[in-house]
Scaffold this motif. Structure first.
Motif, PDB file in Angstrom:
ATOM      1  N   TRP A   2       0.882  -1.211   0.008  1.00  0.00           N
ATOM      2  CA  TRP A   2       0.187  -0.116   0.076  1.00  0.00           C
ATOM      3  C   TRP A   2       0.956   1.129  -0.100  1.00  0.00           C
ATOM      4  CZ3 TRP A   2      -4.796  -0.547  -1.546  1.00  0.00           C
ATOM      5  CH2 TRP A   2      -5.401  -1.867  -1.262  1.00  0.00           C
ATOM      6  N   GLU A  25      -7.375   0.162 -12.898  1.00  0.00           N
ATOM      7  CA  GLU A  25      -6.889  -1.059 -11.784  1.00  0.00           C
ATOM      8  C   GLU A  25      -8.336  -1.755 -11.444  1.00  0.00           C
ATOM      9  OE1 GLU A  25      -4.369  -1.589  -9.727  1.00  0.00           O
ATOM     10  OE2 GLU A  25      -3.331  -0.596 -11.664  1.00  0.00           O
ATOM     11  N   LEU A  78      -9.723  -9.027  -8.579  1.00  0.00           N
ATOM     12  CA  LEU A  78      -9.291  -8.656  -7.242  1.00  0.00           C
ATOM     13  C   LEU A  78      -9.937  -8.883  -5.932  1.00  0.00           C
ATOM     14  CD1 LEU A  78      -8.496  -4.771  -8.339  1.00  0.00           C
ATOM     15  CD2 LEU A  78      -6.867  -6.642  -8.195  1.00  0.00           C
ATOM     16  N   ARG A 111      -9.819  -4.728  -2.025  1.00  0.00           N
ATOM     17  CA  ARG A 111      -9.259  -3.830  -2.766  1.00  0.00           C
ATOM     18  C   ARG A 111     -10.098  -3.358  -3.817  1.00  0.00           C
ATOM     19  NH1 ARG A 111      -6.145  -0.115  -4.026  1.00  0.00           N
ATOM     20  NH2 ARG A 111      -5.176  -0.087  -5.924  1.00  0.00           N
ATOM     21  N   GLU A 128     -11.670  -0.453  -2.154  1.00  0.00           N
ATOM     22  CA  GLU A 128     -10.940   0.703  -2.014  1.00  0.00           C
ATOM     23  C   GLU A 128     -10.602   1.418  -3.153  1.00  0.00           C
ATOM     24  OE1 GLU A 128      -7.798   3.234  -0.173  1.00  0.00           O
ATOM     25  OE2 GLU A 128      -9.017   1.815   0.757  1.00  0.00           O
TER      26      GLU A 128
END
Length: 96
Positions: A3, A42, A47, A51, A54
């Protein structure tokens, strides 16, 4: 650790692209637009759920209204080709 590295990756390119000499509102746009564009790449359903959450949270922070900000800044700095080139470097679906 991942991170921390990711945070550095997010901020370094945006900061480098922001450039000195640009008005504060344009610097803020370039910063947010860079992060928004990065986050768009992303998004991946493979994932882990935490994540994904986030990325969604950060996307809401940096991407919400970015297209309207681009239009508003484009109109404000229409007579400044040097600034317009920085604003138009991002594609958020607005006509050029």
């Amino acid at each position: 650790m991942v991170w921390a590295v990711m945070g550095g990756v997010l901020l370094a390119p945006a900061g480098a692209m922001a450039g000195e000499g640009l008005p504060a509102d344009v610097r803020a746009f370039v910063h947010d637009a860079g992060i928004c564009q990065y986050l768009g790449g992303e998004i991946d359903s493979s994932l882990p759920p935490d994540r994904q959450k986030e990325i969604i949270r950060k996307s809401a922070r940096y991407c919400t209204g970015i297209d309207r900000r681009q239009l508003r800044l484009g109109a404000k700095y229409a007579a400044r080709p040097d600034i317009i080139s920085r604003i138009d470097a991002y594609d958020f679906g607005n006509p050029k």
